[in-house]
Design a protein around this motif. Sequence first.
Motif, PDB file in Angstrom:
ATOM      1  N   ILE A  87      -3.290   6.321  10.265  1.00  0.00           N
ATOM      2  CA  ILE A  87      -3.258   4.898  10.499  1.00  0.00           C
ATOM      3  C   ILE A  87      -1.616   4.334  10.495  1.00  0.00           C
ATOM      4  N   GLU A  88      -0.978   5.082   9.380  1.00  0.00           N
ATOM      5  CA  GLU A  88       0.491   4.640   9.161  1.00  0.00           C
ATOM      6  C   GLU A  88       1.381   5.214  10.522  1.00  0.00           C
ATOM      7  N   GLU A  89       0.841   6.680  10.871  1.00  0.00           N
ATOM      8  CA  GLU A  89       1.377   7.185  12.043  1.00  0.00           C
ATOM      9  C   GLU A  89       1.160   6.288  13.174  1.00  0.00           C
ATOM     10  N   LEU A  90      -0.128   5.503  13.365  1.00  0.00           N
ATOM     11  CA  LEU A  90      -0.298   4.721  14.500  1.00  0.00           C
ATOM     12  C   LEU A  90       0.703   3.584  14.416  1.00  0.00           C
ATOM     13  N   ARG A  91       0.993   2.937  13.322  1.00  0.00           N
ATOM     14  CA  ARG A  91       1.771   1.863  13.283  1.00  0.00           C
ATOM     15  C   ARG A  91       3.290   2.539  13.671  1.00  0.00           C
ATOM     16  N   VAL A  92       3.762   3.611  13.263  1.00  0.00           N
ATOM     17  CA  VAL A  92       4.746   4.044  13.621  1.00  0.00           C
ATOM     18  C   VAL A  92       4.879   4.250  15.081  1.00  0.00           C
ATOM     19  N   SER A 115       0.961  -1.257  -0.002  1.00  0.00           N
ATOM     20  CA  SER A 115       0.011  -0.151   0.051  1.00  0.00           C
ATOM     21  C   SER A 115       0.952   1.319  -0.152  1.00  0.00           C
ATOM     22  N   LEU A 116       2.078   1.138   0.223  1.00  0.00           N
ATOM     23  CA  LEU A 116       3.138   2.417   0.560  1.00  0.00           C
ATOM     24  C   LEU A 116       3.956   2.454  -0.933  1.00  0.00           C
ATOM     25  N   VAL A 117       4.371   1.422  -1.284  1.00  0.00           N
ATOM     26  CA  VAL A 117       5.230   1.277  -2.630  1.00  0.00           C
ATOM     27  C   VAL A 117       4.488   0.249  -3.580  1.00  0.00           C
TER      28      VAL A 117
END
Length: 113
Positions: A80-85, A7-9
């Motif tokens: 949501i990506e920041e939550l993963r971080v 989903s990122l690359v």
Amino acid sequence: MRGQLESLVYPGFVAATGRDRLPDVARYLLALQRRLEGLRRDPQRDRAWTQRVQAVAAEYEQLRRELPPGGGLDEIRWMIEELRVSLFAQTLRTPYPVSEKRIHRAMDALLAP
């Protein structure tokens, strides 16, 4: 993790993501690497955090099906990506406070009349 990476690359992700977001994508990829390192040390913790992220991501996907594109949906995706971080790679830090509760509030705000 493969799903997150995909989903990122992906072909065309640079143009789709935008120049301003590319440093964040690099940080998300580094966080993914840190997650792999942490998984070896504590797979149960990884599983618990994964379930938390998956629950929020599932609610986001449902919201995406209900609302037209745009209108804040992209920002929630990045939250949501920041939550993963914040869970898997805390030392990388997030640019703003993030939590499941904050993400739910942002989703609720999109549904408010």
